[in-house]
Write a protein that holds these residues in place. Structure first.
Motif, PDB file in Angstrom:
ATOM      1  N   ASP A 475     -37.774  -0.543  21.734  1.00  0.00           N
ATOM      2  CA  ASP A 475     -38.177   0.654  20.978  1.00  0.00           C
ATOM      3  C   ASP A 475     -36.966   1.320  20.335  1.00  0.00           C
ATOM      4  N   GLY A 476     -35.829   1.336  21.056  1.00  0.00           N
ATOM      5  CA  GLY A 476     -34.622   1.926  20.504  1.00  0.00           C
ATOM      6  C   GLY A 476     -34.131   1.177  19.276  1.00  0.00           C
ATOM      7  N   ILE A 477     -34.139  -0.163  19.353  1.00  0.00           N
ATOM      8  CA  ILE A 477     -33.705  -0.978  18.216  1.00  0.00           C
ATOM      9  C   ILE A 477     -34.637  -0.757  17.029  1.00  0.00           C
ATOM     10  N   ARG A 478     -35.917  -0.726  17.280  1.00  0.00           N
ATOM     11  CA  ARG A 478     -36.875  -0.556  16.189  1.00  0.00           C
ATOM     12  C   ARG A 478     -36.760   0.844  15.571  1.00  0.00           C
ATOM     13  N   SER A 479     -36.395   1.833  16.374  1.00  0.00           N
ATOM     14  CA  SER A 479     -36.211   3.180  15.844  1.00  0.00           C
ATOM     15  C   SER A 479     -35.051   3.203  14.838  1.00  0.00           C
ATOM     16  N   ARG A 480     -33.977   2.474  15.178  1.00  0.00           N
ATOM     17  CA  ARG A 480     -32.840   2.384  14.262  1.00  0.00           C
ATOM     18  C   ARG A 480     -33.234   1.640  12.992  1.00  0.00           C
ATOM     19  N   LEU A 481     -34.043   0.564  13.144  1.00  0.00           N
ATOM     20  CA  LEU A 481     -34.439  -0.237  11.986  1.00  0.00           C
ATOM     21  C   LEU A 481     -35.435   0.506  11.095  1.00  0.00           C
ATOM     22  N   ALA A 482     -36.110   1.506  11.630  1.00  0.00           N
ATOM     23  CA  ALA A 482     -37.065   2.260  10.804  1.00  0.00           C
ATOM     24  C   ALA A 482     -36.352   2.975   9.662  1.00  0.00           C
ATOM     25  N   ASP A 483     -35.138   3.431   9.932  1.00  0.00           N
ATOM     26  CA  ASP A 483     -34.375   4.138   8.887  1.00  0.00           C
ATOM     27  C   ASP A 483     -33.604   3.157   8.000  1.00  0.00           C
ATOM     28  N   ALA A 484     -33.156   2.039   8.575  1.00  0.00           N
ATOM     29  CA  ALA A 484     -32.382   1.035   7.810  1.00  0.00           C
ATOM     30  C   ALA A 484     -32.938  -0.345   8.174  1.00  0.00           C
ATOM     31  N   PRO A 485     -34.047  -0.770   7.527  1.00  0.00           N
ATOM     32  CA  PRO A 485     -34.773  -1.970   7.976  1.00  0.00           C
ATOM     33  C   PRO A 485     -33.974  -3.272   7.916  1.00  0.00           C
ATOM     34  N   PHE A 486     -32.848  -3.319   7.190  1.00  0.00           N
ATOM     35  CA  PHE A 486     -32.091  -4.565   7.098  1.00  0.00           C
ATOM     36  C   PHE A 486     -30.739  -4.486   7.808  1.00  0.00           C
ATOM     37  N   ALA A 487     -30.522  -3.397   8.545  1.00  0.00           N
ATOM     38  CA  ALA A 487     -29.270  -3.216   9.285  1.00  0.00           C
ATOM     39  C   ALA A 487     -29.431  -3.819  10.685  1.00  0.00           C
ATOM     40  N   ALA A 488     -29.463  -5.137  10.746  1.00  0.00           N
ATOM     41  CA  ALA A 488     -29.643  -5.827  12.034  1.00  0.00           C
ATOM     42  C   ALA A 488     -28.514  -5.464  12.980  1.00  0.00           C
ATOM     43  N   PRO A 489     -28.858  -5.081  14.223  1.00  0.00           N
ATOM     44  CA  PRO A 489     -27.809  -4.700  15.176  1.00  0.00           C
ATOM     45  C   PRO A 489     -26.886  -5.868  15.493  1.00  0.00           C
ATOM     46  N   GLU A 490     -25.623  -5.540  15.744  1.00  0.00           N
ATOM     47  CA  GLU A 490     -24.647  -6.556  16.124  1.00  0.00           C
ATOM     48  C   GLU A 490     -24.966  -7.056  17.534  1.00  0.00           C
ATOM     49  N   ALA A 491     -24.375  -8.228  17.855  1.00  0.00           N
ATOM     50  CA  ALA A 491     -24.602  -8.826  19.188  1.00  0.00           C
ATOM     51  C   ALA A 491     -24.187  -7.868  20.285  1.00  0.00           C
ATOM     52  N   GLY A 492     -23.085  -7.122  20.085  1.00  0.00           N
ATOM     53  CA  GLY A 492     -22.640  -6.181  21.113  1.00  0.00           C
ATOM     54  C   GLY A 492     -23.620  -5.054  21.323  1.00  0.00           C
ATOM     55  N   ASP A 493     -24.233  -4.601  20.226  1.00  0.00           N
ATOM     56  CA  ASP A 493     -25.234  -3.534  20.350  1.00  0.00           C
ATOM     57  C   ASP A 493     -26.458  -4.015  21.135  1.00  0.00           C
ATOM     58  N   LEU A 494     -26.871  -5.254  20.847  1.00  0.00           N
ATOM     59  CA  LEU A 494     -28.019  -5.814  21.578  1.00  0.00           C
ATOM     60  C   LEU A 494     -27.710  -5.944  23.061  1.00  0.00           C
ATOM     61  N   ALA A 495     -26.530  -6.461  23.370  1.00  0.00           N
ATOM     62  CA  ALA A 495     -26.148  -6.620  24.774  1.00  0.00           C
ATOM     63  C   ALA A 495     -26.048  -5.275  25.463  1.00  0.00           C
ATOM     64  N   ALA A 496     -25.480  -4.272  24.748  1.00  0.00           N
ATOM     65  CA  ALA A 496     -25.348  -2.940  25.350  1.00  0.00           C
ATOM     66  C   ALA A 496     -26.710  -2.324  25.647  1.00  0.00           C
ATOM     67  N   ALA A 497     -27.703  -2.709  24.846  1.00  0.00           N
ATOM     68  CA  ALA A 497     -29.059  -2.194  25.083  1.00  0.00           C
ATOM     69  C   ALA A 497     -29.789  -2.967  26.177  1.00  0.00           C
ATOM     70  N   GLY A 498     -29.131  -4.002  26.704  1.00  0.00           N
ATOM     71  CA  GLY A 498     -29.776  -4.811  27.744  1.00  0.00           C
ATOM     72  C   GLY A 498     -30.669  -5.906  27.207  1.00  0.00           C
ATOM     73  N   LEU A 499     -30.461  -6.275  25.950  1.00  0.00           N
ATOM     74  CA  LEU A 499     -31.289  -7.316  25.334  1.00  0.00           C
ATOM     75  C   LEU A 499     -30.486  -8.606  25.204  1.00  0.00           C
ATOM     76  N   GLY A 500     -30.612  -9.470  26.221  1.00  0.00           N
ATOM     77  CA  GLY A 500     -30.015 -10.790  26.165  1.00  0.00           C
ATOM     78  C   GLY A 500     -30.959 -11.783  25.507  1.00  0.00           C
ATOM     79  N   PRO A 501     -30.593 -13.068  25.503  1.00  0.00           N
ATOM     80  CA  PRO A 501     -31.436 -14.082  24.842  1.00  0.00           C
ATOM     81  C   PRO A 501     -32.871 -14.128  25.365  1.00  0.00           C
ATOM     82  N   ARG A 502     -33.058 -13.996  26.686  1.00  0.00           N
ATOM     83  CA  ARG A 502     -34.408 -14.076  27.247  1.00  0.00           C
ATOM     84  C   ARG A 502     -35.229 -12.857  26.859  1.00  0.00           C
ATOM     85  N   GLU A 503     -34.597 -11.676  26.889  1.00  0.00           N
ATOM     86  CA  GLU A 503     -35.319 -10.468  26.530  1.00  0.00           C
ATOM     87  C   GLU A 503     -35.692 -10.470  25.051  1.00  0.00           C
ATOM     88  N   LEU A 504     -34.758 -10.944  24.221  1.00  0.00           N
ATOM     89  CA  LEU A 504     -35.047 -11.013  22.795  1.00  0.00           C
ATOM     90  C   LEU A 504     -36.162 -12.009  22.496  1.00  0.00           C
TER      91      LEU A 504
END
Length: 581
Positions: A475-504
């Motif tokens: 939900d946090g990632i999607r909230s960020r993408l709502a304002d900037a739909p093509f600003a894909a989060p960096e790998a570090g941002d995903l990991a910091a949010a607790g989203l590893g390969p299995r979660e993604l």
């Protein structure tokens, strides 16, 4: 046509009686005629005075040829028991009658022959009384003299009465023709003969014979070509697809896939016996003879391990012979695909099951409950009737209540798997199938019921969702993408949010994120938004122009452009520019 077999002691006049009745010499071999002794099976036929056609299988009466005798009576529904007036009941007569009794033959006629040589009345009375205690019961009896013709008219009339009382065979049943002769005719090729006990045979029919397919080239019955022969009948089949050297007495012509070749067979003795059965017996069925090892189960129940497989069905009557003791036993086949007996006490338990097994549909239902699932084709090939209330799923028959019980267990299996693997939408369908012990994936579709469903090879809940912690991160990632739909989060941002390969991967399966490429995840609806912005560009456009329209980095723009190409949103041109499709 009706078929009857002779039975009785050597020299009691069986063949002479058959010749007087039919006008044909049943003994086929020169040695038989020279010695006045039937060695092998003989065959003759006639039309009785009231129009009924009758074929007679004349069996040898000498004790040394009892195997040939058994081949002759195995498929025949009625017997003509012959006892000579000048000799009376003999040991060989008793042995032949014991065979008929073990086979369960219930229809027949007693003929006391040589009535011109001695008073037949005492023998008639004695033989009638002896037969009364067998499966034949109190037979009609006639005194005859084949030499003078005395009593022959009465014999024909009595035969008419016996044959009229025979149960009607099923002309539509699967064919199992036990071969009793095989020979070659010049210009025709291989010919086999046998007694057709059920079904219908026509030229052009295909049958299984010893693991190969043969075709009926021509068909005769009672010495004349016919377009079809229905049970009961004596038939001769000219076969294509086999050589006479490949066929033996005891082979069987079978409707393809209609019979199961059995090696282990569970049986119940037809009558109580105080005899201690030997470890090995000889099994006779139809014209076949096969050695078998005997394993007592419990009471009258036995398991037979045949030295060679036989096409048997539940309900068949076997004759078990102890050649050393000259004893015979009837046995009814109860299972041609019996369970293995591995645990201590399993043999006794299995024997009790067989002894208590009810006949007909009730027995079939009990057996299906034991098996739970069985292919319908296998069930019919084993000889079981299909109970009217048994559910069928595709090619499977299922015991009552089994599907309901399996469906009740499915939610628990899914919940346990989700608890152990929270990022998976549900267990793989194969895992659920094995857990429920279902023999075929098509049965799983019947027991997976709403709110569960089969989707993408898994059993999933309609709204299984993501684990709470993962859902918050997405939900946090999607909230960020709502304002900037093509600003894909960096790998570090995903990991910091607790989203590893299995979660993604779980978020993609749940359609909450869209995977553009490795490390590039955007929100659902990105294709429509990307197209909307590209529509404002002059066509064609470059990747750099698309990147500026999307307000993103080259890290995102290049894989996103390729992703849109793959989905047909855009078309890549030879000069590496693109246009909207």
């Amino acid at each position: 046509m009706d078929v009857i077999a002779t039975a009785g002691h050597v020299d009691h006049g069986k063949s002479t009686l058959v010749k007087a009745l039919t006008g044909m010499e049943p003994d086929r071999w020169e040695e038989e005629r020279r010695r006045g002794l039937t060695i092998d099976l003989g065959f003759a036929w006639t039309t009785l005075p009231w129009g009924r056609r009758l074929a007679v299988v004349d069996v040898p009466g000498h004790e040394r040829f009892v195997g040939n005798m058994l081949a002759g009576v195995g498929s025949v529904p009625a017997a003509l028991v012959v006892v000579a007036a000048d000799d009376g009941w003999s040991a060989q007569t008793a042995e032949h009658v014991a065979v008929l009794d073990a086979l369960g033959v219930r229809h027949g006629l007693l003929a006391v022959t040589k009535a011109d040589l001695a008073d037949p009345a005492p023998v008639l009375a004695d033989a009638t009384e002896r037969l009364a205690g067998t499966s034949l019961g109190r037979l009609p009896a006639v005194a005859v003299s084949a030499r003078t013709g005395e009593g022959m008219a009465e014999l024909a009339a009595a035969l008419e009465g016996v044959l009229a009382g025979l149960p009607a065979p099923d002309p539509t049943a699967a064919v199992r023709l036990w071969v009793d002769r095989a020979f070659t005719i010049r210009g025709a090729g291989t010919v086999v003969t046998g007694t057709l006990a059920a079904g219908t045979v026509r030229p052009g029919d295909r049958f299984a014979l010893g693991g190969r397919e043969v075709t009926v080239r021509g068909l005769q019955s009672l010495g004349a070509p016919v377009d079809a022969a229905s049970a009961t009948a004596r038939v001769a089949l000219n076969l294509r697809g086999t050589a006479v050297e490949e066929i033996s007495r005891g082979d069987a012509l079978l409707t393809p896939d209609a019979f199961r070749q059995a090696t282990d067979v569970d049986v119940i003795l037809a009558a109580e016996t105080d005899d201690r059965l030997p470890a090995e017996l000889v099994v006779h069925v139809g014209s076949a003879t096969v050695a078998a090892r005997v394993r007592p189960l419990d009471g009258a129940a036995l398991r037979l391990r045949l030295a060679a497989p036989l096409p048997l069905r539940v309900g068949d009557r076997l004759l078990l012979r102890d050649p050393g003791a000259r004893r015979v036993y009837g046995a009814d086949v109860r299972d041609v695909d019996p369970p293995e007996l591995r645990r201590r006490g399993a043999a006794r338990t299995r024997g009790a099951e067989l002894v208590e097994q009810p006949p007909g549909e009730a027995g079939a239902r009990a057996e299906l409950v034991r098996r739970r699932f069985v292919r319908r084709a296998d069930w019919v090939a084993m000889g079981w009737p299909v109970p009217a209330d048994v559910p069928a799923v595709g090619r499977w028959l299922v015991a009552p209540g089994v599907l309901t019980e399996a469906a009740r267990r499915v939610p628990g299996v899914v919940a346990a798997h989700r608890a152990a693997h929270p990022l998976e939408p549900g267990p793989p369908s194969e895992v659920v199938r094995r857990e429920l012990d279902l023999p075929d994936p098509e049965l799983l579709a019947v027991v997976v019921r709403p709110p569960l469903a089969l989707r993408d090879g898994r059993v999933v809940a309609g709204a299984a969702g993501l684990p709470p912690a993962v859902q918050r991160a997405v939900d946090g990632i999607r909230s960020r993408l709502a304002d900037a739909p093509f600003a894909a989060p960096e790998a570090g941002d995903l990991a910091a949010a607790g989203l590893g390969p299995r979660e993604l991967a779980a978020a993609v399966r749940e359609e909450q994120l869209v995977r553009i490429a490795d490390g590039v995840y955007l929100a659902p609806g990105v294709a429509e938004e990307a197209r909307r912005r590209l529509a404002g560009l002059p066509q064609p456009f470059t990747v750099s122009q698309a990147r500026q329209a999307w307000d993103t980095s080259r890290r995102v723009a290049v894989p996103l452009a390729e992703w849109l190409d793959a989905r047909g949103v855009t078309v890549r041109l030879p000069d590496n520019t693109r246009r909207l499709r």
